[in-house]
Design an enzyme around this catalytic site. Structure first.
Site: not given
Length: 355
Positions: A38, A151, A181, A209
């Site tokens: 990431i 994150v 999202d 989330h």
């Protein structure tokens, strides 16, 4: 270890940009989990100037565990090879203190992943430990003005723990990622109504989330050239918005993981979008989704980390859009995620107290 510390004159792609860069103090970005995929995706956007602008010089503090130090050095070498005009220096470290010190922005990606056979409580405990220690480090060595983006999942609760253990840093300086999202909602809605994603604005992702998140298009609008602005909800069946869309966004991660085993490119893009909006502002009249500590809007208790529709001014000040109409269906969805977050937060903070 320091990479890429070179004279500014060597980094200029034009005299005009160089003059602007001289007027801006370098911005230091701390990235945890920097050897991971990431971070690798995010760093490309940072080094190209897509996030903070082409005039803003960057100092990157890359942090990971000792076992990943060599991989981080490889990442730093690749940053050098990009010949970026905005990256002034890159520091590779395994010390949280060194990574946080002097940072203007911290992107917290590192976490313990869900391993086979691991119970949810074990996972929560492992990540609570990480974010308690991170918060304590921020409290001791971080700037009071640092912007912190969490994150790592569970991002809302991790952000809450981190914030609670850095009480000297203003609460509004902590956020959690829900832009992924948000982007997934845009990506599902736009083709459904025959639009491009940049023609659709003001979708909202509410809540946690998790499987209770609520992607909401009730307030979304479509801006097509030479056409009247139209509400997106008028262009789709209500059943699609309340069933198919919600299910699709909620399960997207699992579907990608089943096929590829990771979601790195879209997550890196979402982090870049979040940071760009937070530091450069949202367009006039538009809002995006960010997880922030609640100010009491929409009946969510103050301090709960919840994803809301927000607007950001050019100074980076976040404001929850608090006057949107909420129908009965949306109220139920918003409350369901709130209940889950309250339970998760209570459990996490209890664990943190005994660590």
């Amino acid at each position: 270890m320091v990479f890429l510390s070179r004279p500014r004159s060597q980094m200029s792609d034009s005299h005009h940009c160089e003059d602007k860069r001289r007027k801006l103090a370098p911005m230091t970005i701390c990235i945890t989990g920097a050897a991971g995929r990431i971070a690798y995706s995010l760093i490309q956007s940072l080094a190209k100037g897509d996030v903070f602008g082409h005039e803003q010089l960057l100092v990157l503090h890359l942090l990971d565990i000792e076992q990943s130090k060599e991989a981080m050095e490889g990442v730093a070498m690749e940053i050098e090879d990009m010949a970026s005009h905005v990256v002034d220096k890159c520091v590779v470290t395994t010390s949280m203190k060194e990574a946080i010190s002097g940072a203007d922005v911290a992107v917290l990606i590192a976490s313990v992943p869900h391993l086979p056979g691991m119970e949810r409580k074990e996972l929560l405990k492992a990540n609570v430990r990480i974010f308690k220690e991170t918060g304590e480090t921020l409290e001791r060595f971080g700037k009071r003005t640092i912007k912190v983006l969490v994150v790592a999942n569970p991002s809302n609760t991790n952000a809450l723990v981190c914030m609670n253990y850095a009480p000297s840093i203003p609460r509004e300086q902590f956020t959690g990622l829900s832009m992924l999202d948000h982007n997934r909602t845009l990506a599902q809605l736009a083709p459904k109504i025959g639009a491009t994603t940049d023609e659709v604005t003001n979708v909202v992702v509410w809540g946690n989330h998790s499987a209770t998140m609520y992607p909401d298009i009730s307030h979304a609008i479509v801006h097509r050239i030479d056409e009247v602005v139209r509400p997106a909800a008028d262009l789709v069946y209500k059943e699609w918005a309340r069933d198919t869309l919600i299910k699709s966004v909620r399960t997207r991660y699992a579907e990608i993981m089943q096929r590829r085993g990771m979601t790195t490119m879209s997550t890196g893009k979402a982090i870049a979008d979040h940071l760009k909006y937070w530091t450069r502002g949202t367009p006039v009249g538009q809002f995006v989704s960010m997880a922030v500590p609640s100010n009491g809007a929409y009946g969510i208790a103050k301090g709960v980390f919840y994803s809301f529709p927000v607007q950001v001014n050019k100074h980076g000040d976040i404001k929850v859009v608090a006057d949107l109409k909420v129908d009965e269906f949306s109220r139920e969805m918003i409350d369901n995620s709130y209940i889950e977050l309250q339970t998760e937060a209570k459990e996490a903070l209890s664990i943190a107290e005994v660590l």
